[in-house]
Design a protein around this motif. Structure first.
Motif, short mmCIF file in Angstrom:
data_model
loop_
_atom_site.label_atom_id
_atom_site.label_comp_id
_atom_site.label_asym_id
_atom_site.label_seq_id
_atom_site.Cartn_x
_atom_site.Cartn_y
_atom_site.Cartn_z
N LEU A 226 2.86 39.87 12.39
CA LEU A 226 2.15 40.77 11.47
C LEU A 226 3.12 41.52 10.56
O LEU A 226 2.83 41.79 9.39
CB LEU A 226 1.30 41.76 12.27
CG LEU A 226 0.08 41.13 12.97
CD1 LEU A 226 -0.41 42.01 14.11
CD2 LEU A 226 -1.04 40.90 11.96
N VAL B 275 -7.68 36.52 6.02
CA VAL B 275 -7.44 35.83 7.31
C VAL B 275 -8.67 35.03 7.70
O VAL B 275 -9.78 35.27 7.19
CB VAL B 275 -7.16 36.84 8.45
CG1 VAL B 275 -5.91 37.64 8.18
CG2 VAL B 275 -8.34 37.78 8.68
N PRO C 265 -2.44 34.47 6.00
CA PRO C 265 -1.70 34.53 7.27
C PRO C 265 -0.41 33.73 7.11
O PRO C 265 -0.30 32.89 6.21
CB PRO C 265 -2.63 33.81 8.26
CG PRO C 265 -3.97 33.78 7.61
CD PRO C 265 -3.73 33.77 6.14
N ILE C 266 0.55 34.01 7.95
CA ILE C 266 1.73 33.13 7.94
C ILE C 266 1.44 32.05 8.98
O ILE C 266 0.97 32.34 10.08
CB ILE C 266 3.03 33.90 8.19
CG1 ILE C 266 2.94 34.76 9.44
CG2 ILE C 266 3.40 34.75 6.99
CD1 ILE C 266 4.29 35.22 9.93
N MET D 227 -11.21 22.27 12.99
CA MET D 227 -10.25 21.18 12.89
C MET D 227 -9.04 21.43 13.75
O MET D 227 -8.51 22.54 13.78
CB MET D 227 -9.74 21.09 11.46
CG MET D 227 -10.70 20.43 10.56
SD MET D 227 -10.11 20.53 8.87
CE MET D 227 -11.67 20.75 8.07
N GLY E 289 -14.75 32.35 7.15
CA GLY E 289 -15.18 31.46 8.23
C GLY E 289 -14.29 30.23 8.31
O GLY E 289 -13.25 30.15 7.65
N ASP F 94 -10.69 33.87 13.24
CA ASP F 94 -10.02 33.76 14.54
C ASP F 94 -8.96 34.84 14.75
O ASP F 94 -8.61 35.14 15.89
CB ASP F 94 -9.37 32.36 14.68
CG ASP F 94 -8.63 31.90 13.43
OD1 ASP F 94 -8.96 32.40 12.33
OD2 ASP F 94 -7.72 31.06 13.54
N1 MSP Z 1 0.47 32.39 12.80
C1 MSP Z 1 -0.82 32.90 12.99
C2 MSP Z 1 -1.13 33.96 11.96
C3 MSP Z 1 -0.18 35.08 11.89
S1 MSP Z 1 -0.56 36.15 10.58
C4 MSP Z 1 0.42 37.44 10.79
C5 MSP Z 1 -1.85 31.77 12.88
N2 MSP Z 1 -1.45 30.67 12.24
S2 MSP Z 1 -2.32 29.33 12.00
O1 MSP Z 1 -1.42 28.34 11.51
O2 MSP Z 1 -3.08 29.01 13.16
O3 MSP Z 1 -3.21 29.65 10.78
C6 MSP Z 1 -4.26 30.47 10.90
C7 MSP Z 1 -5.07 30.57 9.64
O4 MSP Z 1 -5.33 29.30 9.02
C8 MSP Z 1 -6.45 31.07 10.01
O5 MSP Z 1 -6.50 32.42 10.18
C9 MSP Z 1 -7.21 30.63 8.81
O6 MSP Z 1 -6.89 31.51 7.78
C10 MSP Z 1 -6.63 29.26 8.53
N3 MSP Z 1 -7.38 28.21 9.19
C11 MSP Z 1 -6.94 27.36 10.18
N4 MSP Z 1 -7.94 26.47 10.48
C12 MSP Z 1 -9.01 26.73 9.72
C13 MSP Z 1 -10.24 26.10 9.49
N5 MSP Z 1 -10.63 25.02 10.14
N6 MSP Z 1 -11.02 26.61 8.51
C14 MSP Z 1 -10.64 27.67 7.74
N7 MSP Z 1 -9.49 28.28 7.94
C15 MSP Z 1 -8.71 27.92 8.99
O7 MSP Z 1 -2.96 31.96 13.35
#
Ligand code: MSP
Length: 663
Positions: A231, A256, A13-14, A296, A287, A259
């Motif tokens: 996206l 991803v 993901p970004i 977190m 997960g 979430d």
């Molecule tokens: N910006 C959006 C995604 C856009 S993609 C087109 C976003 N960003 S985020 O900074 O919240 O990062 C999301 C991603 O970080 C999650 O989908 C996951 O891959 C990772 N994680 C963030 N917290 C996490 C955990 N505690 N455990 C595992 N992965 C987690 O959503």
């Protein structure tokens, strides 16, 4: 192995730029890197994209709080993310920022295609909106909290452009049916299918209430809604409107967290179908890493940072732990205890010990050259068979993203080799010709097993596997080695071993955890000179840069804010240095009502003895924290002087009573 370098495109993901990376984000990026390395070893031409999601109201607010323009704020944050990935050895092949011009153009182009094909219309929308997640929450009532993050929702009405998501219910269900592997793991696939079967509402894809976003050409003040914008980054990273020239689209894999699976498996294919563009081949949702059983987040104060772990145990240890301890796809609990236990048992005692024992024995008995084996006994053959079988099994598990399984198999082979060495006891064999021949056979067998282990473990342990590989005298770079050709028996006798080294020094668990926590504390709460940075914490971390940006210089505070800080006159009673922390002094300070222990980062400028009896200003209501494992209960106030921030303690020119409040 593919005939001509087949392309493989994968993405993380970004990440949002209103925060900094923790272990959860690191997990996704590490997994992407492991896949990238394992695919490259299978001969694929791989591109891995990561990047930063920089628009939206959260960024607007964070930039305002920091007192800087949004563009400056996101540039600093994007830099912090990119720097961390580089530092951790997981740099992106393509790092895409949603403020990049190429991305802006791609989003506008995609919108034009969707509109041209009749899937976009103008309307009004009133709904409950979570400003943290940048999403309207369907079916929520005013006053509800966000089901994802628990924060209060806001009622928002505005003119929007809508995307006809409702037209895609059937095309999506048909697509899932035809491509059963599109959504992984299967449980997620079933969830998404039920969701789509329940009916799809049209989706608002622009906003007029947000300023900080990509403008809809000719339709200002409309800016694109964050998911239509975010996206599309996957496509802009590999050519945007010219994607065919580069040949990486459609993506083979979007990794991803669970979430954001819905956005990736419902919205994203629908946008692409509407624009008549190819749809990605697979979306894999993993997960969460939980801390104290909760996801977190900085607001909960339960984030685990990658840097302190890497400083203490090395990046390979972190990578190994993340992939070994949790079944990919499921949630897992993070604990420092489990991390250090794994480090000592699997890495220091397991792989590290086998490698150093084998190399030391070959150095001693065969002048540092791989010996030539002779007749193999059944126990040698049994070990050879186990290692040979592991090759196929491990490669298959990497392909299925069953990382924990793959590692379990590799470590079973390591354990078998340990047992073999212990029972064959090559060190107990004498100098007769028969004994020498047997010794050569046993040590060649163990070295060959190590070579196979190194090749198989490389995607997860790139540094240490490469070290084992060179130790065994292999000249070809392990990253370029095509693992499809890996077979038992290829280790050529006569190759000179590299210099022996300890791959994973054993650590004392309590001490290691204390040091990691102290460094994390420092990174999360960077403090002025009186709280010195932990010795091996990087000087300007992303976190400290961002935290430094946080309070606006021009912001004024009210007297009630100042009154929250309780400062009192304290008198230093004792002062001593802290072993292993050359910047810190441990002080005991009389603050009138009690004697406090306080750590101060002044050891390089003040001799402990010179401080005894000195009266200083102390912040007494600061939450206690541990610095380098030593509790600090308050803060000594000092001026920070000169470019190096030399601390100069405050003093009083008239007699003051210990405990008097500073106002
Ligand atoms: N910006 C959006 C995604 C856009 S993609 C087109 C976003 N960003 S985020 O900074 O919240 O990062 C999301 C991603 O970080 C999650 O989908 C996951 O891959 C990772 N994680 C963030 N917290 C996490 C955990 N505690 N455990 C595992 N992965 C987690 O959503």
């Amino acid at each position: 192995m593919p005939d001509k370098k087949e392309k493989f495109y994968l993405t993380t993901p970004i990440y949002y730029t209103n925060g900094l990376p923790h272990i959860g984000h690191t997990y996704t990026t590490v997994v992407a890197d492991v896949i990238r390395r394992s695919k490259r070893m299978r001969g694929y031409d791989v591109v891995m994209t990561t990047g930063t999601d920089e628009h939206g109201v959260n960024v607007e607010r964070a930039a305002k709080k920091a007192g800087v323009p949004e563009s400056e704020f996101v540039a600093t944050m994007a830099d912090a993310w990119r720097t961390l990935w580089d530092e951790l050895g997981i740099p992106a092949d393509e790092f895409v920022r949603t403020t990049d011009l190429k991305h802006v153009r791609t989003v506008q182009w995609l919108f034009k295609l969707c509109r041209g094909n009749g899937y976009v219309y103008k309307g009004h929308y009133t709904g409950q909106y979570c400003i943290y997640d940048n999403a309207f929450v369907n079916d929520a009532k005013p006053g509800d909290n966000c089901p994802d993050c628990g924060r209060p929702l806001e009622t928002v009405t505005e003119e929007n452009y809508f995307f006809k998501l409702s037209s895609f219910q059937k095309p999506l269900l048909d697509f899932y049916k035809k491509n059963p592997d599109f959504i992984q793991p299967d449980t997620r696939r079933n969830e998404i299918i039920s969701f789509v079967e329940g009916g799809l509402k049209d989706l608002s894809i622009t906003r007029t209430t947000i300023r900080w976003g990509i403008p809809v050409p000719g339709e200002e003040p409309h800016v694109f809604y964050v998911w239509f914008d975010a996206l599309t980054a996957y496509l802009s990273a590999v050519g945007g409107p010219d994607y065919e020239k580069r040949g990486y689209w459609p993506a083979d894999l979007h990794l991803v967290g669970k979430d954001i699976i819905r956005f990736h498996t419902v919205y994203w294919p629908a946008f692409l179908m509407a624009a008549m563009l190819p749809v990605p081949k697979q979306v894999w949702a993993h997960g969460w890493f939980l801390m104290d059983a909760a996801k977190m987040s900085k607001s909960k104060g339960n984030v685990v940072l990658p840097r302190p772990i890497v400083n203490m145990l090395g990046m390979d240890a972190l990578r190994y732990f993340l992939l070994r301890d949790v079944v990919f796809g499921q949630d897992g609990n993070f604990s420092y205890d489990a991390l250090v236990t794994r480090y000592n048992s699997d890495l220091a005692n397991g792989l590290g010990n086998l490698a150093s024992r084998t190399v030391a024995l070959i150095q001693k008995n065969f002048a540092g050259k791989i010996p030539k084996p002779a007749t193999f006994k059944s126990q040698d053959e049994a070990l050879a068979k186990e290692a040979q079988n592991a090759i196929g099994e491990v490669l298959e598990n990497f392909d299925k993203l069953s990382f924990a399984r793959a590692l379990e198999t590799i470590w079973t082979v390591i354990a078998a080799a340990d047992k073999y060495l212990t029972s064959e006891q090559p060190w107990a064999l004498g100098n007769s010709e028969a004994d020498q021949v047997r010794k050569a056979t046993v040590l060649w067998t163990t070295a060959e097993l190590l070579r196979i282990v190194a090749a198989l473990a490389f995607p997860v342990l790139p540094d240490s596997a490469a070290k084992v590989w060179t130790l065994l005298g292999q000249s070809e770079a392990l990253g370029k080695f095509e693992v499809g050709g890996l077979r038992w028996g290829q280790l050529a006798p006569g190759a000179s071993l590299g210099k022996a080294q300890t791959l994973f020094p054993r650590v004392d668990k309590t001490e290691a955890i204390e040091r990691i926590e102290a460094m994390a504390n420092e990174e999360l709460n960077p403090t002025p000179a009186t709280h010195a940075p932990a010795a091996n914490a990087p000087a300007a971390t992303g976190a400290s840069a961002a935290a430094a940006a946080a309070p606006a210089v021009s912001d004024k505070i009210g007297i009630e804010d100042f009154a929250k800080v309780e400062m009192r006159v304290g008198q230093i009673k004792t002062a001593e240095r802290i072993v292993g922390a050359d910047k810190l002094l441990k002080l005991t300070v009389d603050i009138g009502t009690e004697i406090r222990q306080i750590c101060a980062g002044i050891a390089q400028y003040y001799e402990p003895e010179s401080l005894i009896g000195r009266k200083v200003a102390v912040v007494v209501n600061l939450a206690p924290r541990k610095l380098r494992g030593v509790e600090s209960n308050g803060m000594i106030v000092a001026a920070s002087v000169g470019p190096e921030g030399r601390p100069v303690l405050t003093g009083f020119h008239e007699e003051v009573e210990v405990g008097a409040r500073l106002k």
